[in-house]
Design an enzyme around this catalytic site. Structure first.
Site, PDB file in Angstrom:
ATOM      1  CG  HIS A 358      -4.588  -0.408  -4.705  1.00 55.04           C
ATOM      2  ND1 HIS A 358      -3.478   0.085  -4.061  1.00 55.04           N
ATOM      3  CD2 HIS A 358      -5.664   0.112  -4.057  1.00 55.04           C
ATOM      4  CE1 HIS A 358      -3.874   0.862  -3.062  1.00 55.04           C
ATOM      5  NE2 HIS A 358      -5.187   0.883  -3.040  1.00 55.04           N
ATOM      6  CE  LYS A 546       8.538  -7.726  -3.153  1.00 58.84           C
ATOM      7  NZ  LYS A 546       8.363  -6.359  -3.566  1.00 58.84           N
ATOM      8  NE  ARG A 547      -0.564  -9.728  -3.492  1.00 57.96           N
ATOM      9  CZ  ARG A 547      -0.827  -9.783  -4.801  1.00 57.96           C
ATOM     10  NH1 ARG A 547      -1.251 -10.907  -5.350  1.00 57.96           N
ATOM     11  NH2 ARG A 547      -0.644  -8.719  -5.565  1.00 57.96           N
ATOM     12  CE  LYS A 552       3.161  -8.696  -5.218  1.00 57.88           C
ATOM     13  NZ  LYS A 552       3.364  -7.240  -5.149  1.00 57.88           N
ATOM     14  CB  THR A 654       4.224  -0.014   0.693  1.00 60.91           C
ATOM     15  OG1 THR A 654       3.632  -1.284   0.985  1.00 60.91           O
ATOM     16  CG2 THR A 654       3.193   0.896   0.053  1.00 60.91           C
ATOM     17  CE  LYS A 658       5.430  -1.297   4.518  1.00 58.77           C
ATOM     18  NZ  LYS A 658       4.514  -2.361   4.062  1.00 58.77           N
TER      19      LYS A 658
END
Length: 820
Positions: A358, A546-547, A552, A654, A658
């Site tokens: 991952h 998100k985290r 990110k 993901t 969504k």
């Protein structure tokens, strides 16, 4: 009861009975929380017969079963999902309305299960939903964390971690299975003894142990009778209370074993920036793996005499490296408990285990200090030493004697146990989770291993369950889609493509945008209630949830907000569509810089939201305690989906799927699954910007990037970066954000701006100008949004699971029949 025959009256009576038995009350005396418990137990009654029948059918057919092993299962609330998949949502809603209760309010009484944190855990939850819906025999296996990761509170702009007491009122859906308890051993030493035949065997002694107790949760398939199981292991002391020690006054020793057990299952991902945290995390990983492997082998032996048949009936899937100890633990059980020779045992292990990678970033691949590992798990370490010895011999046999290659590929090297390398050596399949991710693994991060095992590597692009994130999370849009194209999309998401021709229909566009507006009103009400901020549902809802991790690039998002605010301060009458920037994220407790970014976002929000001179054109919101239940509200309301990770760093994502399913338009880099999303919807229906993965990797190799060049030559960048240290957003402490400033320009022991925030900033700002222009044309925007929903078919976890089942696990579907 079963899901096809229960009537409204029967369900109503079940609620009355549960309230009477549990609380000694009647329905008119019960609180909403008590009604939730009563409803949950009534729903469990519907499930239980099918749950029993499912596992009876699996045993009768001797079905091959996948055990999906994961440190995280981010399940969200169970009640709503179970009602949807049982197809009794409407009936229960009507029953509650007749009793004077609102189903949404009752669902809100359920805490989100504290068994996961980020995308890894949510993927595992989606996979379990798809496995049950597609009728594949499966167990999810993890840990029953008592406090989850943490409940996030924002206090004076800072993240504060508080215990997530999700189990304080019990979990009505779980079933304790103490008869399947297993002993798990830590520490001690291993002694070699000879049996009566002169064969050597290993004896583990002087160890500490805990008892692993499974709690089973039902995983209900949609529109079938399948109910699979999520098995979460709790820890108990083998001897819970030492009365002798207590009587002697040694009160600490009296409860020593109890405390050891309690600590193991206390929290998800204990802070591991100190030795004790690392030791606890390794204990957690071995704890649930050892319990699972022992129990599965024991169950297999009850039906089969020949242990070599294990791969025909069992597959262990390792979700990232956290469950990698499956490989040596299965070796231990096969050799030490079952008496197999190394070669026989190793052949079984490799056929039985599969591994999903991952992460692309090498620093995120798990490594354990040999000193810690060998002391805590002495027998497992011995086995890994032998795996490593044989693996290195295989490398030499294939490539010749190359010390540098051996150092790169050895499982034991540089004083560390390298868990990803162990997974590759001991699995028959290694997969990435998006096409780009798999390509980078093969060509960059894992190219040495690909050269050794090219047939092991494959791609399985991630997916999400449309039942949770559209049918349950966005009922207005789900009903609209069903009216237009039927309900086949619920189990076959590509059928949603049927709405694509409506993207040019003015009436359909108006209906679609009205649904989006109503969902934005719902989120605006949530923000007002929880943040006290008024946001305009007619503004662009631009969302990044998100985290929180530097790759990110939440920092780039907030720097751009600061830039827009500067432009508005300079020119309050600037022609700009009103924007609401919405953030939601948890930072790991020990990740100081990530927590500082949260503080920055909240300080920016404080300044921007209280400036009357910008005419409400800009609002900033940080949603506290981001989790599955509020995520469903957020996805449904978003106009713009921020997927802006540094290209080459995000394995898949993901959240991007969504948002897309719910009609949000992506602004993103060509990273992870964004590439495949852009292919499906068309590049004209998303906003792609920034460097490609190839360009990023090239810059990293060359080490030629200097962010000072951008700072010195770009006025907009210089202004926002300087505002980090001139007190503009922290007048009481101008040095507060110095660490962020230094990370962008000076590095401080790591490459400056290593995630290329300043490098991509201009392209990002330009993409946002294009968003502004596109949104002004509501016909164009409606078309883009509708085509995003229509093009989401590929990104169902049902498709992903079919690929896993056919190509890796070799599972057969098992249809469960219920006697009426």
């Amino acid at each position: 009861m079963n899901r096809t025959s229960v009537t409204k009256q029967e369900f109503k009576e079940a609620i009355f009975e549960n309230i009477k038995k549990q609380y000694r009350k009647t329905i008119d005396q019960a609180t909403e929380e008590q009604v939730f418990q009563a409803v949950a137990y009534a729903v469990k009654e519907i499930i239980i017969d099918q749950w029993i029948e499912t596992h009876k059918t699996y045993e009768e057919q001797d079905a091959k079963t996948v055990y999906y092993l994961s440190m995280e299962f981010l399940m969200g609330r169970a009640l709503g999902n179970n009602l949807i998949n049982l197809e009794v949502n409407t009936m229960v809603k009507e029953v509650l309305a007749e009793l004077g209760f609102d189903l949404n309010a009752i669902e809100d009484q359920e805490p989100d299960a504290g068994t996961g944190n980020g995308g890894l855990g949510r993927l595992a939850a989606c996979f379990l939903d798809s496995l049950a819906t597609l009728e594949y025999p499966a167990y999810g296996c993890g840990i029953r964390y008592r406090y989850g990761i943490f409940e996030q509170k924002i206090v004076d702009g800072y993240q504060v971690e508080r215990p997530d007491e999700w189990l304080k009122n019990g979990n009505p859906f779980e079933v304790r299975r103490s008869e399947y308890g297993m002993e798990v051993k830590f520490g001690g030493n291993v002694r070699v003894v000879k049996d009566e035949l002169g064969q050597e065997r290993r004896v583990h002694e002087n160890y500490q142990s805990v008892r692993a107790i499974p709690y089973d949760l039902p995983i209900v398939g949609y529109d079938n009778n399948t109910v699979n199981t999520l098995r979460l292991w709790d820890a108990e002391a083998v001897q819970s209370f030492d009365l002798g020690s207590f009587d002697r006054g040694d009160y600490q020793k009296a409860v020593e074993q109890q405390n050891l057990a309690k600590t193991i299952v206390e929290v998800l991902y204990p802070n591991d920036n100190h030795y004790q945290g690392k030791e606890l995390r390794l204990k957690q990983q071995y704890f649930f793996i050892s319990a699972t492997v022992q129990q599965v082998v024991k169950k297999f032996k009850q039906k089969h005499g020949d242990i070599s048949l294990l791969p025909e009936k069992v597959v262990f899937h390792i979700n990232d490296t956290h469950p990698s100890l499956t490989i040596p633990e299965l070796m231990r059980v096969l050799m030490d408990d079952e008496g197999l020779a190394w070669g026989e045992a190793w052949a079984i292990v490799k056929k039985t285990c599969g591994y999903t990678n991952h992460t692309i970033m090498s620093e995120a691949l798990e490594k354990w200090p040999i000193e810690l590992f060998s002391r805590l798990l002495p027998r497992i370490y011995q086995i890994i030493e032998e795996i490593n010895r044989r693996f290195c011999a295989e490398i030499v046999d294939k490539f010749g004697s190359d010390n540098e290659r051996l150092r790169r590929m050895a499982i034991l090297a540089d004083g560390q146990v390298k868990m990803a390398w162990l997974c590759i050596a001991g699995s028959h399949s290694v997969n990435g989770v998006a096409r780009l991710h798999t390509d980078i693994l093969i060509n960059e991060e894992l190219k040495d291993f690909y050269a050794l095992y090219p047939k092991k590597f494959n791609n399985k692009t991630n997916g999400i369950t449309q039942r949770r994130f559209l049918l349950h999370g966005n009922p207005l849009l789900a009903d609209w889609v069903t009216r237009k194209v039927g309900d086949g999309w619920i189990t076959d998401l590509p059928q949603i493509k049927g709405i694509a021709p409506l993207a040019d229909d003015p009436k359909a566009q108006k209906e679609f945008m009205q649904i989006k507006y109503e969902n934005k009103v719902r989120l605006a009400q949530y923000i007002k209630k929880h943040n006290g901020i008024d946001v305009d549902p007619r503004s662009i809802f631009d969302v990044q949830v998100k985290r929180l991790h530097e790759y990110k690039r939440q920092l780039m998002d907030v720097l751009h907000v600061m830039h827009l605010y500067n432009e508005l301060r300079d020119n309050p009458d600037m022609d700009m569509m009103p924007r609401t920037f919405i953030f939601g994220a948890k930072a790991a407790p020990g990740y100081r810089r990530a927590k500082l970014v949260i503080k920055l976002i909240n300080n920016v929000a404080q300044v921007v939201n209280n400036d009357p001179n910008i005419n409400n054109k800009l609002k900033v919101v940080f949603i506290e305690n981001y989790r599955v239940s509020n995520a469903e509200i957020i996805f449904a309301a978003a106009d713009v989906s921020e997927q802006i990770s540094t290209a080459s760093k995000e394995a898949s994502g993901t959240g991007n799927m969504k948002f897309m399913l719910n009609g949000a338009v992506t602004i993103g880099t060509l990273d992870g699954a964004n590439i495949e999303i852009a292919e499906e919807v068309g590049s004209e229906n998303c906003f792609i910007f920034g460097m490609t993965a190839t360009e990023v990797l090239q810059l990293q190799r060359e080490k030629s990037y200097n962010p000072w060049d951008i700072y010195n030559n770009n006025q907009a960048v210089r202004r926002v970066v300087t505002q980090l240290i001139n007190g503009f957003y922290a007048p009481e402490n101008p040095e507060l954000f110095r660490e962020i400033y230094d990370s962008l320009l000076n590095g401080g022991g790591e490459p400056a701006d290593q995630y290329f925030i300043l490098k991509d900033f201009d392209a990002y700002a330009q993409a946002h100008r294009e968003v502004d222009l596109a949104y002004r044309n509501q016909t164009k925007w409606a078309r883009m949004a509708m085509l995003n929903t229509a093009s989401a078919g590929k990104f169902s976890s049902d498709r992903t699971i079919e690929e896993y089942a056919k190509e890796i696990w070799k599972l057969e579907k098992v249809h469960v029949e219920m006697d009426m």
